[in-house]
Structure formats: structure tokens, C-alpha cells
Write a protein that holds these residues in place. Structure first.
Motif, PDB file in Angstrom:
ATOM      1  N   ILE A 123       0.831  -1.203   0.000  1.00  0.00           N
ATOM      2  CA  ILE A 123       0.000   0.000   0.000  1.00  0.00           C
ATOM      3  C   ILE A 123       0.868   1.257   0.000  1.00  0.00           C
ATOM      4  O   ILE A 123       0.674   2.175  -0.800  1.00  0.00           O
ATOM      5  N   MET A 124       1.842   1.287   0.895  1.00  0.00           N
ATOM      6  CA  MET A 124       2.704   2.465   1.025  1.00  0.00           C
ATOM      7  C   MET A 124       3.556   2.661  -0.220  1.00  0.00           C
ATOM      8  O   MET A 124       3.787   3.797  -0.653  1.00  0.00           O
ATOM      9  N   GLY A 125       4.020   1.560  -0.811  1.00  0.00           N
ATOM     10  CA  GLY A 125       4.835   1.661  -2.012  1.00  0.00           C
ATOM     11  C   GLY A 125       4.071   2.273  -3.164  1.00  0.00           C
ATOM     12  O   GLY A 125       4.591   3.134  -3.892  1.00  0.00           O
ATOM     13  N   ILE A 126       2.813   1.851  -3.344  1.00  0.00           N
ATOM     14  CA  ILE A 126       1.976   2.423  -4.403  1.00  0.00           C
ATOM     15  C   ILE A 126       1.727   3.907  -4.148  1.00  0.00           C
ATOM     16  O   ILE A 126       1.900   4.746  -5.040  1.00  0.00           O
ATOM     17  N   THR A 127       1.325   4.227  -2.940  1.00  0.00           N
ATOM     18  CA  THR A 127       0.940   5.600  -2.609  1.00  0.00           C
ATOM     19  C   THR A 127       2.109   6.566  -2.749  1.00  0.00           C
ATOM     20  O   THR A 127       2.013   7.596  -3.431  1.00  0.00           O
ATOM     21  N   VAL A 128       3.226   6.232  -2.114  1.00  0.00           N
ATOM     22  CA  VAL A 128       4.401   7.110  -2.157  1.00  0.00           C
ATOM     23  C   VAL A 128       5.029   7.098  -3.550  1.00  0.00           C
ATOM     24  O   VAL A 128       5.415   8.147  -4.079  1.00  0.00           O
ATOM     25  N   GLY A 129       5.119   5.909  -4.142  1.00  0.00           N
ATOM     26  CA  GLY A 129       5.742   5.794  -5.455  1.00  0.00           C
ATOM     27  C   GLY A 129       5.006   6.581  -6.523  1.00  0.00           C
ATOM     28  O   GLY A 129       5.628   7.255  -7.354  1.00  0.00           O
ATOM     29  N   PHE A 130       3.682   6.521  -6.504  1.00  0.00           N
ATOM     30  CA  PHE A 130       2.913   7.238  -7.524  1.00  0.00           C
ATOM     31  C   PHE A 130       2.966   8.742  -7.301  1.00  0.00           C
ATOM     32  O   PHE A 130       3.090   9.516  -8.259  1.00  0.00           O
ATOM     33  N   ALA A 131       2.875   9.175  -6.043  1.00  0.00           N
ATOM     34  CA  ALA A 131       2.956  10.611  -5.751  1.00  0.00           C
ATOM     35  C   ALA A 131       4.318  11.157  -6.171  1.00  0.00           C
ATOM     36  O   ALA A 131       4.419  12.248  -6.752  1.00  0.00           O
ATOM     37  N   PHE A 132       5.373  10.389  -5.913  1.00  0.00           N
ATOM     38  CA  PHE A 132       6.720  10.811  -6.332  1.00  0.00           C
ATOM     39  C   PHE A 132       6.799  10.904  -7.852  1.00  0.00           C
ATOM     40  O   PHE A 132       7.422  11.824  -8.405  1.00  0.00           O
ATOM     41  N   MET A 133       6.164   9.961  -8.527  1.00  0.00           N
ATOM     42  CA  MET A 133       6.165   9.948  -9.986  1.00  0.00           C
ATOM     43  C   MET A 133       5.502  11.207 -10.546  1.00  0.00           C
ATOM     44  O   MET A 133       6.022  11.822 -11.493  1.00  0.00           O
ATOM     45  N   ARG A 153       6.453 -16.634  -1.765  1.00  0.00           N
ATOM     46  CA  ARG A 153       6.522 -15.428  -2.585  1.00  0.00           C
ATOM     47  C   ARG A 153       6.280 -14.188  -1.740  1.00  0.00           C
ATOM     48  O   ARG A 153       7.032 -13.231  -1.784  1.00  0.00           O
ATOM     49  N   GLY A 154       5.244 -14.212  -0.937  1.00  0.00           N
ATOM     50  CA  GLY A 154       4.925 -13.092  -0.068  1.00  0.00           C
ATOM     51  C   GLY A 154       4.334 -11.917  -0.825  1.00  0.00           C
ATOM     52  O   GLY A 154       4.359 -11.873  -2.052  1.00  0.00           O
ATOM     53  N   PRO A 155       3.761 -10.944  -0.087  1.00  0.00           N
ATOM     54  CA  PRO A 155       3.192  -9.760  -0.725  1.00  0.00           C
ATOM     55  C   PRO A 155       4.292  -8.890  -1.331  1.00  0.00           C
ATOM     56  O   PRO A 155       5.470  -9.026  -0.996  1.00  0.00           O
ATOM     57  N   MET A 156       3.908  -7.986  -2.199  1.00  0.00           N
ATOM     58  CA  MET A 156       4.877  -7.091  -2.830  1.00  0.00           C
ATOM     59  C   MET A 156       5.485  -6.168  -1.778  1.00  0.00           C
ATOM     60  O   MET A 156       4.805  -5.726  -0.848  1.00  0.00           O
ATOM     61  N   THR A 157       6.762  -5.879  -1.922  1.00  0.00           N
ATOM     62  CA  THR A 157       7.457  -5.005  -0.979  1.00  0.00           C
ATOM     63  C   THR A 157       7.190  -3.538  -1.303  1.00  0.00           C
ATOM     64  O   THR A 157       6.659  -3.200  -2.362  1.00  0.00           O
ATOM     65  N   PHE A 158       7.607  -2.669  -0.383  1.00  0.00           N
ATOM     66  CA  PHE A 158       7.465  -1.227  -0.592  1.00  0.00           C
ATOM     67  C   PHE A 158       8.172  -0.791  -1.867  1.00  0.00           C
ATOM     68  O   PHE A 158       7.589  -0.112  -2.717  1.00  0.00           O
ATOM     69  N   TRP A 159       9.436  -1.177  -2.009  1.00  0.00           N
ATOM     70  CA  TRP A 159      10.214  -0.734  -3.161  1.00  0.00           C
ATOM     71  C   TRP A 159       9.724  -1.373  -4.453  1.00  0.00           C
ATOM     72  O   TRP A 159       9.741  -0.743  -5.512  1.00  0.00           O
ATOM     73  N   GLY A 160       9.286  -2.621  -4.370  1.00  0.00           N
ATOM     74  CA  GLY A 160       8.736  -3.274  -5.555  1.00  0.00           C
ATOM     75  C   GLY A 160       7.496  -2.559  -6.052  1.00  0.00           C
ATOM     76  O   GLY A 160       7.340  -2.321  -7.254  1.00  0.00           O
ATOM     77  N   ALA A 161       6.611  -2.192  -5.130  1.00  0.00           N
ATOM     78  CA  ALA A 161       5.383  -1.485  -5.502  1.00  0.00           C
ATOM     79  C   ALA A 161       5.680  -0.076  -6.014  1.00  0.00           C
ATOM     80  O   ALA A 161       5.058   0.401  -6.958  1.00  0.00           O
ATOM     81  N   ALA A 162       6.652   0.601  -5.367  1.00  0.00           N
ATOM     82  CA  ALA A 162       7.006   1.959  -5.796  1.00  0.00           C
ATOM     83  C   ALA A 162       7.603   1.952  -7.199  1.00  0.00           C
ATOM     84  O   ALA A 162       7.247   2.783  -8.044  1.00  0.00           O
TER      85      ALA A 162
END
Length: 200
Positions: A43-53, A104-113
Motif C-alpha cells: 500500500i505504502m509503495g503504491i501511494t508514495v511511489g505514484f505521488a513521487f512519480m 513469494r509473499g506480498p509485494m514489498t514497498f520498493w517493488g510497488a514503488a
């Protein structure tokens, strides 16, 4: 600042963030498969990554893609290949009982970002945000406003989709039901590639 343009941008962001797309489909599946808490880095990776983009493209990085259009093509097909891989991984996922790990586990922060940079729907949102609503305020405040709104809307939408997925855990208790649900999510994820190949 144009209040009408600001309202229009908020409506645009609401539709784009809350409607199904690669990010939301993956969060729905992750919430069901792993639960809400393990999905938080995603969740955090998507949110922060997209805003940074949005901030980076709005402040000038987008000119690089205009100068070198081949980079857009590379990112588009790299993103498509990665989405196909993710769809296969989701289709093979089963529910993980509380306290147990999944290989496999859920996607990581950096992977999502990093995924945001190869997300076709993400680029549609960024281009629409920067070009259509650039006059929301004088530069660079327009980028600050757009990035801030995207951060808030992104947080609300990602949390909502992950919570929806985790809420299904008590309902879809059968491993076969979870597998069937994830297969449907994988198919929807593949369907999100339709605009990529139609635009080829």
C-alpha cells in the motif's frame, strides 16, 4: 487558484484511483491472500511511489520522455511483461493462514514503488494530471497541489481495496475458492493490458 479546476481534478483523481486497475487488483488479491497487515508495505509503495512519480514528471522529468520516445516504448513493454509475471504469480497463490509465511509473499514497498514507472494506467493518470490540470495553480504550486491530492487519494483507495480483499478472507475459506478468486484477479490483471497492446 481556479476552484472549478481544482474540483474537476479531485473528481478525475477519485475516478482514476478508485476504479479497477493493476494496483487495485493486486491489492485486492494481496488482502485476500496475505491479509491487510502484510499488505501495508505494498500500500505504502503504491501511494508514495505514484505521488513521487507525479512530482518528478511534473517538475521536468517528463521532458526526457518527450525527447526520447523510445523510453516510453521500453517502459510500456517492460511493464506489460512484469504484469504478465504478476498475473501468473497471483493465479497460483493460495490463502495464507495467519502466522504462516508464503514463499513469494506480498509485494514489498520498493517493488510497488518501482512498479508505478511501468504501470500503463499510472502513466495515463500522470499524463492526464500534469497536462490537463496544469493550470490548477501557478507553477510549481500546481505540482505540489497535484502531488498532495494524489497522495491523499492514493492512500484512501489503496487502503480501501486492501481492506476489501482482507474482508473476503472469512468468506472465502476454501483453498479452492481462494485459488478461483485469484485466477479471476489474474485474468482481470491481464485484461488491463488491453490498452497497451491496442495502442501499439
Amino acid at each position: 487558484m481556479s476552484h472549478s479546476l481544482l474540483i474537476a481534478f479531485v473528481m478525475f483523481a477519485t475516478v482514476m484511483f478508485f476504479t479497477p486497475g493493476p494496483n487495485n487488483i493486486m491489492l485486492l488479491s494481496s488482502g485476500l491472500t496475505y491479509g491487510f497487515r502484510p499488505t501495508i508495505p505494498h500500500i505504502m509503495g503504491i501511494t508514495v511511489g505514484f505521488a513521487f512519480m507525479i512530482g518528478a514528471v511534473g517538475l521536468g522529468l517528463g521532458t526526457i520522455f518527450i525527447a526520447y520516445p523510445v523510453l516510453q516504448t521500453i517502459l510500456k513493454y517492460a511493464g506489460a511483461a512484469y504484469l504478465i509475471y504478476l498475473a501468473a504469480a497471483i493465479a497460483m497463490s493460495g490463502a495464507v493462514p495467519s502466522g504462516q509465511d508464503n514463499q513469494r509473499g506480498p509485494m514489498t514497498f520498493w517493488g510497488a514503488a518501482m512498479f508505478q514507472w511501468v504501470n500503463a494506467k499510472g502513466w495515463v493518470m500522470v499524463i492526464g494530471t500534469i497536462t490537463t490540470y496544469a493550470a490548477i495553480a501557478s507553477f510549481p504550486w500546481n505540482i505540489v497541489i497535484q502531488t498532495s491530492i494524489s497522495l491523499v487519494m492514493g492512500t484512501l483507495s489503496t487502503v480501501a481495496w486492501a481492506l476489501f480483499g482482507s474482508a473476503l478472507r472469512p468468506v472465502l475459506t476454501s483453498p479452492n475458492a481462494v485459488r478461483a478468486f485469484n485466477i479471476v484477479m489474474a485474468v482481470l490483471l491481464l485484461a488491463s493490458l488491453y490498452p497497451v497492446f491496442m495502442d501499439a
